[in-house]
Motif scaffolding. Structure first.
Motif, short mmCIF file in Angstrom:
data_model
loop_
_atom_site.label_atom_id
_atom_site.label_comp_id
_atom_site.label_asym_id
_atom_site.label_seq_id
_atom_site.Cartn_x
_atom_site.Cartn_y
_atom_site.Cartn_z
N ARG A 7 6.39 2.74 14.48
CA ARG A 7 5.16 2.06 14.93
C ARG A 7 4.21 1.84 13.78
O ARG A 7 4.27 2.52 12.73
CB ARG A 7 4.51 2.84 16.06
N ALA A 22 -0.03 1.66 13.63
CA ALA A 22 -1.11 2.02 14.56
C ALA A 22 -2.49 1.83 13.92
O ALA A 22 -3.20 2.81 13.66
CB ALA A 22 -0.91 3.48 15.01
N SER A 74 -6.45 1.12 13.29
CA SER A 74 -7.73 1.21 14.01
C SER A 74 -8.49 -0.08 13.72
O SER A 74 -8.55 -0.51 12.56
CB SER A 74 -8.56 2.38 13.48
N GLU A 83 -5.43 1.20 17.80
CA GLU A 83 -6.10 2.48 18.07
C GLU A 83 -7.61 2.25 18.24
O GLU A 83 -8.43 2.67 17.41
CB GLU A 83 -5.75 3.49 16.98
N TYR A 104 -8.89 11.62 17.85
CA TYR A 104 -7.69 11.00 17.29
C TYR A 104 -6.44 11.86 17.45
O TYR A 104 -5.39 11.37 17.87
CB TYR A 104 -7.97 10.68 15.81
N VAL A 121 -3.23 10.29 19.38
CA VAL A 121 -2.07 9.84 18.61
C VAL A 121 -0.80 10.60 19.02
O VAL A 121 0.27 10.01 19.17
CB VAL A 121 -2.37 9.92 17.09
N ARG A 144 3.22 6.34 7.76
CA ARG A 144 1.80 6.00 7.63
C ARG A 144 1.31 6.43 6.26
O ARG A 144 2.06 6.97 5.45
CB ARG A 144 1.01 6.67 8.75
N LEU A 150 -3.26 10.73 5.90
CA LEU A 150 -3.10 11.47 7.16
C LEU A 150 -2.20 12.70 7.02
O LEU A 150 -1.79 13.30 8.02
CB LEU A 150 -2.60 10.51 8.26
#
Ligand code: GLU
Length: 307
Positions: free
Chosen positions: A19, A21, A23, A55, A182, A186, A200, A204
């Protein structure tokens, strides 16, 4: 032999689902293109699905029109997702259900502390609210992360160990303003969408320690993790919407993609630069190899497309 923490991150022999994702706090910039392209190539190389999840869980940070801008920019770069787009703003019921599971296990508490009060605490202990049965009125709901996960395996960064094991003994699940945090959103979404691998940005990495604690609490195997190097500017700062990173020009999709491929360790031949975007992406899928992605947390933004 696998350690308990390694066995947490393994979903073996399942069809690949990845995915992207974003924001919607701004439009796509070169840093977000890296994440979009890296996660897309990894999914397609594994004959998998690549899902798009917006998101939009934090309205105060949302920029009007950014969701639509992101979608259109992905389309112009022909990074086309599978299935319907998922919007976090429409999934509160699911986050509430997951939160109830944690409540039932006594893994949460109501907290009235301010950010400044929390910052003064030893990060390895929960704040006093954890033992005081505080009222839910106007409180944040926090996770009791007293058995924090402090290491995990990442397919690019390899064994990641928390600095001085300093993973906080608490993190937020639902904010004082009633918005879901978050980490909870998530993990709930990645479980619900059957994500087998999360690709990602390395910003993160720290969040992964918290997310793994939630997978353990939900007794669900965690996906594999791949953290791509962050793009940093001349001042050493991460390209981000907050730093006013330049919005990608969709009319330069070819240039943008070639630059992103180079950043991710691919060596597109000069002839490819004039090819159609579809041809470029097919070449990139064919050539994609995680082993070529630089194993660093951050790389300078050297846009050196030789066109
Ligand atoms: N929404 C996050 C961001 O735009 C990414 C979340 C994730 O990939 O886990 O930074």
């Amino acid at each position: 032999m696998t350690t308990p923490q390694q066995s947490l991150t393994s979903i073996p022999n399942q069809p690949y689902i990845g995915r992207f994702a974003p924001s919607p706090s701004g439009e796509l910039h070169f840093g977000s293109l890296i994440t979009a392209l890296g996660s897309y190539l990894q999914a397609k190389k594994n004959n998998g699905q690549w899902l798009l999840r917006i998101e939009d869980i934090d309205p105060p940070r949302e920029v009007a029109g950014a969701s639509q801008g992101i979608i259109e920019s992905l389309e112009r770069h022909q990074l086309l997702w599978d299935n319907k787009i998922v919007y976090q703003s429409q999934r509160s019921h699911m986050y509430e259900g997951r939160l109830a599971e944690l409540l039932q296990q006594n893994l949460t508490y109501n907290c009235h502390c301010t950010r400044a009060e929390l910052a003064m605490l030893d990060c390895k202990i929960c704040c006093p609210c954890a033992d005081q049965g505080k009222s839910p009125e106007g409180a944040a709901i926090r996770f009791k992360n007293t058995q924090a996960i402090t290491t995990f395996y990442d397919a690019v960064q390899q064994q990641v160990v928390a600095d001085n094991n300093a993973v906080e003994a608490q993190f937020c699940l639902k904010r004082k303003d009633g918005l879901y945090a978050y980490q909870l959103a998530v993990v709930s979404d990645d479980i619900d969408q059957g994500i087998t691998e999360v690709v990602r940005g390395a910003d993160l990495l720290q969040a992964t320690f918290y997310q793994l604690a939630l997978y353990r609490a939900f007794a669900v195997p965690a996906p594999r993790f791949v953290h791509l190097p962050l793009v940093i500017n001349a001042e050493g700062k991460k390209l981000s919407k907050q730093n006013h990173a330049q919005v990608l020009d969709p009319n330069r999709a070819n240039h943008n993609l070639v630059d992103a491929m180079k950043f991710l360790g691919l060596s597109p031949p000069a002839s490819l630069c004039k090819a159609k975007v579809e041809t470029m992406l097919n070449w990139a899928i064919e050539s994609w190899d995680l082993a070529h992605v630089p194993k660093v947390i951050a790389c300078h933004d050297n846009r050196i497309a030789e066109l």
